[in-house]
Motif scaffolding. Structure first.
Motif, PDB file in Angstrom:
ATOM      1  N   VAL A  41       0.874  -1.217  -0.099  1.00  0.00           N
ATOM      2  CA  VAL A  41      -0.036   0.022  -0.047  1.00  0.00           C
ATOM      3  C   VAL A  41       0.971   1.295  -0.156  1.00  0.00           C
ATOM      4  O   VAL A  41       0.502   2.215  -0.616  1.00  0.00           O
ATOM      5  N   GLU A  42       2.031   1.176   0.650  1.00  0.00           N
ATOM      6  CA  GLU A  42       2.934   2.397   0.849  1.00  0.00           C
ATOM      7  C   GLU A  42       3.430   2.602  -0.648  1.00  0.00           C
ATOM      8  O   GLU A  42       3.924   3.855  -1.063  1.00  0.00           O
ATOM      9  N   THR A  43       3.717   1.349  -1.393  1.00  0.00           N
ATOM     10  CA  THR A  43       4.022   1.859  -2.748  1.00  0.00           C
ATOM     11  C   THR A  43       3.205   2.597  -3.599  1.00  0.00           C
ATOM     12  O   THR A  43       3.358   3.788  -4.281  1.00  0.00           O
ATOM     13  N   ALA A  48       1.491   8.059  -5.928  1.00  0.00           N
ATOM     14  CA  ALA A  48       0.740   8.948  -5.724  1.00  0.00           C
ATOM     15  C   ALA A  48       1.398  10.289  -5.314  1.00  0.00           C
ATOM     16  O   ALA A  48       1.228  11.383  -5.888  1.00  0.00           O
ATOM     17  N   SER A  49       2.486  10.225  -4.327  1.00  0.00           N
ATOM     18  CA  SER A  49       3.036  11.429  -4.091  1.00  0.00           C
ATOM     19  C   SER A  49       4.081  12.144  -5.095  1.00  0.00           C
ATOM     20  O   SER A  49       4.048  13.149  -5.180  1.00  0.00           O
ATOM     21  N   SER A  85       9.486  18.241  -4.162  1.00  0.00           N
ATOM     22  CA  SER A  85       9.711  17.304  -3.593  1.00  0.00           C
ATOM     23  C   SER A  85      10.604  17.164  -2.329  1.00  0.00           C
ATOM     24  O   SER A  85      10.453  16.605  -1.342  1.00  0.00           O
ATOM     25  N   LEU A  86      11.934  18.030  -2.584  1.00  0.00           N
ATOM     26  CA  LEU A  86      12.579  18.213  -1.302  1.00  0.00           C
ATOM     27  C   LEU A  86      11.942  18.861  -0.323  1.00  0.00           C
ATOM     28  O   LEU A  86      12.135  18.430   0.738  1.00  0.00           O
ATOM     29  N   VAL A  87      10.995  19.910  -0.620  1.00  0.00           N
ATOM     30  CA  VAL A  87      10.516  20.568   0.386  1.00  0.00           C
ATOM     31  C   VAL A  87       9.520  19.881   1.196  1.00  0.00           C
ATOM     32  O   VAL A  87       9.385  19.705   2.391  1.00  0.00           O
ATOM     33  N   PHE A  88       8.656  18.921   0.624  1.00  0.00           N
ATOM     34  CA  PHE A  88       7.638  18.100   1.121  1.00  0.00           C
ATOM     35  C   PHE A  88       8.304  17.056   1.873  1.00  0.00           C
ATOM     36  O   PHE A  88       7.835  16.384   2.787  1.00  0.00           O
ATOM     37  N   CYS A  89       9.430  16.484   1.447  1.00  0.00           N
ATOM     38  CA  CYS A  89      10.251  15.406   2.369  1.00  0.00           C
ATOM     39  C   CYS A  89      10.822  15.852   3.359  1.00  0.00           C
ATOM     40  O   CYS A  89      11.090  15.083   4.450  1.00  0.00           O
ATOM     41  N   LEU A  90      11.230  17.026   3.427  1.00  0.00           N
ATOM     42  CA  LEU A  90      11.650  17.656   4.636  1.00  0.00           C
ATOM     43  C   LEU A  90      10.768  18.048   5.614  1.00  0.00           C
ATOM     44  O   LEU A  90      11.046  17.922   6.783  1.00  0.00           O
ATOM     45  N   LEU A  91       9.443  18.432   5.175  1.00  0.00           N
ATOM     46  CA  LEU A  91       8.487  18.723   6.050  1.00  0.00           C
ATOM     47  C   LEU A  91       7.989  17.393   6.683  1.00  0.00           C
ATOM     48  O   LEU A  91       7.372  17.557   7.976  1.00  0.00           O
ATOM     49  N   SER A  92       7.975  16.480   6.284  1.00  0.00           N
ATOM     50  CA  SER A  92       7.157  14.876   6.962  1.00  0.00           C
ATOM     51  C   SER A  92       8.058  13.701   6.273  1.00  0.00           C
ATOM     52  O   SER A  92       8.461  13.599   4.890  1.00  0.00           O
ATOM     53  N   ASP A  93       8.361  12.871   7.250  1.00  0.00           N
ATOM     54  CA  ASP A  93       9.004  11.499   7.080  1.00  0.00           C
ATOM     55  C   ASP A  93       7.896  10.663   6.364  1.00  0.00           C
ATOM     56  O   ASP A  93       8.411   9.755   5.873  1.00  0.00           O
ATOM     57  N   PHE A  94       6.755  10.907   6.385  1.00  0.00           N
ATOM     58  CA  PHE A  94       6.082   9.961   5.626  1.00  0.00           C
ATOM     59  C   PHE A  94       6.279   9.992   4.136  1.00  0.00           C
ATOM     60  O   PHE A  94       6.279   8.810   3.801  1.00  0.00           O
ATOM     61  N   PHE A  95       6.546  11.210   3.617  1.00  0.00           N
ATOM     62  CA  PHE A  95       6.712  11.231   2.130  1.00  0.00           C
ATOM     63  C   PHE A  95       8.188  10.368   1.869  1.00  0.00           C
ATOM     64  O   PHE A  95       8.254   9.767   1.023  1.00  0.00           O
ATOM     65  N   VAL A  96       8.945  10.572   2.752  1.00  0.00           N
ATOM     66  CA  VAL A  96      10.111   9.720   2.482  1.00  0.00           C
ATOM     67  C   VAL A  96      10.034   8.369   2.780  1.00  0.00           C
ATOM     68  O   VAL A  96      10.583   7.385   1.910  1.00  0.00           O
ATOM     69  N   ASN A  97       9.024   7.840   3.597  1.00  0.00           N
ATOM     70  CA  ASN A  97       9.019   6.370   3.895  1.00  0.00           C
ATOM     71  C   ASN A  97       8.050   5.888   2.632  1.00  0.00           C
ATOM     72  O   ASN A  97       8.343   4.732   2.255  1.00  0.00           O
TER      73      ASN A  97
END
Length: 161
Positions: A41-43, A48-49, A85-97
């Motif tokens: 599901v994370e995939t 989507a991200s 992408s960088l800004v969103f990934c810095l704001l939340s670990d959710f996007f990184v995961n």
């Protein structure tokens, strides 16, 4: 429907096709090597991200086309997508995961395909350049290949394989 909305729908559909190709490539890789990155599901959240980041980057690029500063106006869409992408990934670990759940090689295959198609569309421009570019290209490709082979051989020697 305005011209801009048609353009965004076109971009969105092309990106959706890219997401589908990434998922297809990851599934094929999983069939070939069951130990590779599984589809979870994370995939789907990760794909989507990536789609949303790309669309935001396209919107931002269009917004900054009206700016008077040439460097900002001419900044490529890929740069805006990367910054988004960088800004969103810095704001939340959710996007990184969730993006980690998408196999990297599955992403590169469709992207390289689209890059090849975009270069093929500009072959008429390439014909207008000097023949000397072909010689430079041969040396660059050869040097890159030989350099990669030497680094790979060095890595094999260091690991004892």
């Amino acid at each position: 429907m305005t011209l801009d909305s048609k353009k965004y729908i076109k971009y969105g559909l092309v990106l959706l096709l890219s997401i589908g190709l990434i998922l297809f490539t990851q599934e094929l890789k999983l069939l070939k090597n069951p130990k590779s990155t599984p589809i979870t599901v994370e995939t789907f959240y990760g794909l989507a991200s990536l789609w949303v980041f790309s669309m935001i980057g396209i919107f931002v690029s269009d917004l900054f086309k009206k700016v008077k500063v040439k460097a900002i106006r001419d900044f490529p869409i890929l740069g805006w997508v990367s910054i988004t992408s960088l800004v969103f990934c810095l704001l939340s670990d959710f996007f990184v995961n969730v993006i980690q759940a998408v196999d990297f090689l599955a992403i590169t295959t469709p992207i390289l395909t689209f890059a090849g198609i975009s270069v093929a569309n500009r072959l008429t421009d390439l014909r207008k350049t000097s023949w000397k570019v072909a010689i430079v290209a041969v040396f660059v490709f050869s040097g890159t290949y030989i350099g990669s082979a030497l680094l790979a051989q060095l890595g094999l020697l260091v690991t004892g394989r």
